[in-house]
Design an enzyme around this catalytic site. Structure first.
Site, PDB file in Angstrom:
ATOM      1  N   HIS A 177      -4.569   3.257  -2.273  1.00  0.00           N
ATOM      2  CA  HIS A 177      -4.208   2.463  -1.083  1.00  0.00           C
ATOM      3  C   HIS A 177      -4.936   1.117  -1.086  1.00  0.00           C
ATOM      4  O   HIS A 177      -6.031   0.981  -0.555  1.00  0.00           O
ATOM      5  CB  HIS A 177      -4.553   3.242   0.192  1.00  0.00           C
ATOM      6  N   HIS A 199      -4.283  -3.309  -0.765  1.00  0.00           N
ATOM      7  CA  HIS A 199      -3.393  -4.440  -0.488  1.00  0.00           C
ATOM      8  C   HIS A 199      -3.822  -5.577  -1.406  1.00  0.00           C
ATOM      9  O   HIS A 199      -4.902  -6.129  -1.233  1.00  0.00           O
ATOM     10  CB  HIS A 199      -3.494  -4.853   0.984  1.00  0.00           C
ATOM     11  N   LEU A 200      -2.993  -5.859  -2.392  1.00  0.00           N
ATOM     12  CA  LEU A 200      -3.342  -6.940  -3.330  1.00  0.00           C
ATOM     13  C   LEU A 200      -2.829  -8.290  -2.848  1.00  0.00           C
ATOM     14  O   LEU A 200      -3.179  -9.333  -3.412  1.00  0.00           O
ATOM     15  CB  LEU A 200      -2.807  -6.630  -4.727  1.00  0.00           C
ATOM     16  N   ARG A 201      -1.993  -8.261  -1.818  1.00  0.00           N
ATOM     17  CA  ARG A 201      -1.545  -9.476  -1.109  1.00  0.00           C
ATOM     18  C   ARG A 201      -0.640 -10.403  -1.908  1.00  0.00           C
ATOM     19  O   ARG A 201      -0.227 -11.436  -1.408  1.00  0.00           O
ATOM     20  CB  ARG A 201      -2.740 -10.281  -0.588  1.00  0.00           C
ATOM     21  N   ASP A 223       3.702   1.096   4.949  1.00  0.00           N
ATOM     22  CA  ASP A 223       2.320   0.963   5.415  1.00  0.00           C
ATOM     23  C   ASP A 223       2.057  -0.367   6.118  1.00  0.00           C
ATOM     24  O   ASP A 223       2.516  -1.421   5.689  1.00  0.00           O
ATOM     25  CB  ASP A 223       1.331   1.094   4.256  1.00  0.00           C
ATOM     26  N   HIS A 232       2.197   5.978   7.231  1.00  0.00           N
ATOM     27  CA  HIS A 232       1.232   5.244   8.056  1.00  0.00           C
ATOM     28  C   HIS A 232       1.512   5.756   9.462  1.00  0.00           C
ATOM     29  O   HIS A 232       2.489   5.356  10.092  1.00  0.00           O
ATOM     30  CB  HIS A 232       1.468   3.734   7.938  1.00  0.00           C
ATOM     31  N   HIS A 263      -4.783   7.020   5.313  1.00  0.00           N
ATOM     32  CA  HIS A 263      -5.931   6.786   6.215  1.00  0.00           C
ATOM     33  C   HIS A 263      -6.006   7.666   7.464  1.00  0.00           C
ATOM     34  O   HIS A 263      -5.912   7.194   8.582  1.00  0.00           O
ATOM     35  CB  HIS A 263      -6.033   5.316   6.606  1.00  0.00           C
ATOM     36  N   ASP A 267      -7.954   1.585   1.410  1.00  0.00           N
ATOM     37  CA  ASP A 267      -7.173   0.714   2.298  1.00  0.00           C
ATOM     38  C   ASP A 267      -7.749  -0.709   2.235  1.00  0.00           C
ATOM     39  O   ASP A 267      -7.884  -1.393   3.249  1.00  0.00           O
ATOM     40  CB  ASP A 267      -7.164   1.232   3.744  1.00  0.00           C
ATOM     41  N   HIS A 307      -8.766 -10.149   4.167  1.00  0.00           N
ATOM     42  CA  HIS A 307      -8.301 -11.178   5.104  1.00  0.00           C
ATOM     43  C   HIS A 307      -9.170 -12.404   4.960  1.00  0.00           C
ATOM     44  O   HIS A 307     -10.360 -12.311   4.661  1.00  0.00           O
ATOM     45  CB  HIS A 307      -8.369 -10.680   6.551  1.00  0.00           C
TER      46      HIS A 307
HETATM   47 ZN   LIG Z   1      -1.704   1.814   6.944  1.00  0.00          ZN
END
Ligand SMILES: [Zn+2]
Lengths: 426, 313
Positions: free
Chosen positions: A60, A62-64, A152, A179, A232, A305, A309
């Site tokens: 899990h 987030h590579l964005r 997600d 999610h 999560h 996760d 940011h």
């Molecule tokens: Zn999520």
């Protein structure tokens, strides 16, 4: 190219191994595991006083990329991954454009291959544009390299869509990642609903918002026969629902993040936006239940996760700050704390980061079986270090663990038999 | 005794001694407002900026008058209509304010914790004039001043706070303040307006208003925010006033000399009937008057009041 990892304590939970063993790697695969292995012309990696484990897997992150490269990209994200000991990461589809079609999936796979650090397993969207309205082309997503589907970042609100998504995903043997939050119950909440929220005057997200949705999705999985993975998990109730479902034989797996088993809602005091995440940090009772779920195997997966940011998205009032923290470089030491605290054995802790995640998303990784792909992480379990957020390799520095004293660090990370991270060279 | 606080972010951080000092100081300032020349030179040369991200005529006016009566240079910024709309962040605002070298910033903000954000990052003193649903310390202090004035003490009194506890910063600040000063606090409101585990703040909690009113020394009515009614919190004003409105009948449950308080502005006929709002027991205008004195005391004390003490005496 041969590499011989010598003198380490090899922990391979998938094969129930915890012993002083050497590992020989040849042509990107595990060629031999044994005592006093020798090989001429092999590069020797001295692992004395180190742990040698299957490459860690994070299902899990987030590579964005594409779309939010100012927060993170595939290069910076996988660099952070290998520095944290992760050889494989599964990336969430809430990019821009959304990973709801094979073009985006192919782009991610190609970019990750070019970068050549951690292996990236894309996770496709359940619905087009994450809008919750119509199913994505899951068959083609799988062909292009997706290993699971999820919306997600948000739940699939509509129960009928989720039912059909599970029925459809099952045709392609794709796990569906939930999610789980009932947005109507969440209301405008920004942290856990409880005493701290009441004192701080912040709107609460009650546990029932998660429990209700986990219950729905577990029942739908039971009904459809789909493979469900709950992302999560953060509440006592969710753990109980999943445990009961597993006992009934429902194909449901679950993950928990290091921050949810380490921190409570108390971390929000002072309006620290680095303690703002979704699901929110919960009560001490929830944390205890999650740890119990990890210990008894209800929760077989630790996932970060990892949610980078930009500073400007966090350096604002709590109400309007973005949700999430980075996690790739802190997950291993925070997991090892569970060993120190007696929650998990060392082997169990490694299992939650290797074969557990591999099994949840059906990845051909997570063990050091002879013949398997040589993803290996060498860990110095005694290495004490202080986390300095500014030194994180992720593009973003949003972490509530800044300044924490941690123990345990990946010293060498090997992906397909190639050393992609060496702590001495950083 | 000395006042060791650079900021007034909430009642939570204040001790009973701090509160007593503030109230005593406010009492000595109250007389200033009755003079012909309503001004003392105490804060001459100091710059106070009132920055209000939410409209609030009375709190802003009260702080402004307080600053002026202490001879400070005060100015008002309404941020809601200008900077924020243009996309300015609180960080930008903080930097801009700092560049003006104010001594004190009085801030009202719709987000809980916003004044804490400023206090952590800036050199000036921050006085919280209400942040989200968190705290409204000057309101609680003026309530306490009014109660002390009328009842002689706060310790041992029973104070009923009725209404929208969930969204009320006045309620939170008053719970802290009243508890610290030894009062018993009872909270009453419908289940939708009682926040989770509020009883852990040390108050008795009930959904039955009559239970809260029974034998109370002070009845503090909170404003019902009409704009929230759409969110399934309340069925109707009529229903609310039937079960949670203060009227001459249920007021009889309280002590005969009970004080009726309201932070204003009132919704007559909803949380309070006009008969009570205009009745003999209400001290609502005393609250307003004491508001100026309390805010004078706060501005004075956060600017390092002791050294100034002889000057103003
Ligand atoms: Zn999520």
């Amino acid at each position: 190219m041969k590499i011989l990892i010598k003198g380490g304590r090899l922990i391979d939970p998938a094969n129930s191994i915890d012993d002083q063993l050497d590992v020989l790697i040849e042509n990107g695969c595990v060629a031999a595991v044994g005592t006093n292995l020798d090989s001429d012309n092999a590069q020797v990696l001295d692992a004395t006083n180190r742990l040698v484990v299957p490459g860690l897997i994070d299902v899990h992150v987030h590579l964005r990329e594409p779309g939010y490269e100012y927060k993170e990209d595939i290069q910076s994200g996988t660099r952070a991954a290998v520095a944290g000991g992760f050889t494989s990461v599964a990336c969430m589809p809430n990019t821009d454009p959304v990973n709801d079609n094979k073009t985006v999936t192919s782009y991610i796979c190609q970019k990750a291959a070019e970068v050549g650090l951690a292996t990236v397993f894309p996770v496709g969207a359940i619905t087009k544009g994450l809008k919750g309205e119509s199913l994505s082309e899951m068959g083609q997503l799988r062909e292009a390299g997706c290993v699971a589907v999820t919306d997600d970042g948000r739940p699939v609100d509509d129960g009928e869509i989720m039912r059909r998504a599970m029925e459809y995903a099952r045709s392609f043997d794709l796990p569906v990642i939930s999610h789980a939050e009932d947005l109507a119950i969440v209301g405008g909440g920004v942290m856990n609903d409880g005493f701290v929220a009441t004192e701080l005057g912040l709107k609460g997200i009650p546990w029932v918002a998660e429990d209700a949705m986990v219950a729905r999705d577990v029942m739908l999985a039971e009904f459809t026969g789909a493979r469900l993975h709950v992302a999560h998990v953060s509440t006592r109730g969710a753990v109980e629902i999943i445990r009961a479902a597993q006992k009934r034989g429902v194909a449901v797996t679950a993950e928990v993040t290091p921050h949810h088993f380490t921190l409570t809602e108390e971390a929000v005091r002072g309006y620290d936006t680095n303690a703002k995440m979704n699901p929110p940090l919960r009560s001490a009772d929830d944390v205890a239940a999650i740890r119990q779920g990890l210990a008894d195997g209800t929760i077989g997966v630790i996932a970060t996760d990892h949610a980078p940011h930009h500073r400007d998205e966090k350096n604002v009032e709590f109400n309007i700050a973005m949700n999430g923290i980075v996690g790739l470089e802190t997950a291993l030491p925070l997991t090892l704390r569970l060993v120190e605290e007696g929650v998990l054995s060392l082997s169990e802790a490694i299992a939650r980061l290797t074969c557990g995640p591999a099994q949840a998303l059906n990845l051909s990784r997570g063990s050091l079986t002879v013949g398997s792909i040589a993803d290996v992480t060498v860990i110095d379990p005694e290495c004490a270090w202080k986390l300095e957020a500014e030194e994180l390799l992720s593009k973003s520095k949003n972490t509530p663990f800044d300044g924490w004293s941690l123990k345990g660090k990946a010293t060498n990370t090997l992906v397909r038999g190639k050393i992609v991270y060496n702590s001495d060279e950083v | 005794m000395s006042f060791g606080h650079k900021h007034i972010l909430g009642i939570e951080q204040l001790s009973a001694d701090d509160i007593t000092l503030i109230l005593d100081t406010a009492e000595s300032f109250k007389e200033v407002s009755t003079r012909e020349i309503k001004k003392v030179p105490t804060l001459r040369g100091k710059t106070i900026i009132n920055i209000f991200f939410e409209a609030s005529t009375r709190t802003r006016a009260s702080f402004e008058i307080a600053g002026k009566r202490l001879s400070a240079d005060t100015m008002n910024i309404s941020a809601s209509t200008s900077a924020v709309v243009k996309g300015e962040t609180l960080e930008d605002t903080a930097k801009n304010l700092e560049a003006m070298h104010p001594d004190i910033i009085v801030m009202r903000h719709g987000h809980s914790g916003a004044p804490h954000y400023l206090a952590e990052r800036c050199g000036f003193s921050v006085v919280n004039a209400g942040d989200g649903a968190h705290e409204h310390p000057s309101q609680a202090l003026l309530d306490l001043m009014t109660i002390r004035e009328k009842k002689g003490t706060i310790e041992g009194l029973v104070v009923a706070i009725v209404g929208d506890i969930a969204h009320s910063r006045v309620a939170r600040s008053n719970i802290y303040a009243l508890k610290k000063m030894g009062a018993t606090v009872r909270l009453a409101g419908p289940g939708t307006l009682l926040p989770t585990e509020i009883e852990r703040m040390g108050a008795e909690v009930t959904t039955d208003m009559n239970t809260a009113l029974d034998g109370a020394d002070v009845v503090m009515m909170l404003r019902i925010q009409q704009e929230r009614q759409g969110k399934a919190l309340l069925p109707s004003n009529r229903e609310y006033s039937r079960f949670y409105g203060l009227n001459p009948e249920n007021l009889k449950l309280a002590k005969a000399d009970a004080l009726v308080m309201h932070p204003g502005p009132m919704n007559r006929g909803v949380e309070i009937s006009s008969a009570v709002a205009d009745g003999a027991q209400n001290v609502i205008l005393d609250q307003v008057e004491n508001g100026v004195a309390v805010r004078m005391a706060l501005l004075y004390l956060v600017s390092g009041g002791e050294q100034l003490a002889e000057q103003s005496a």
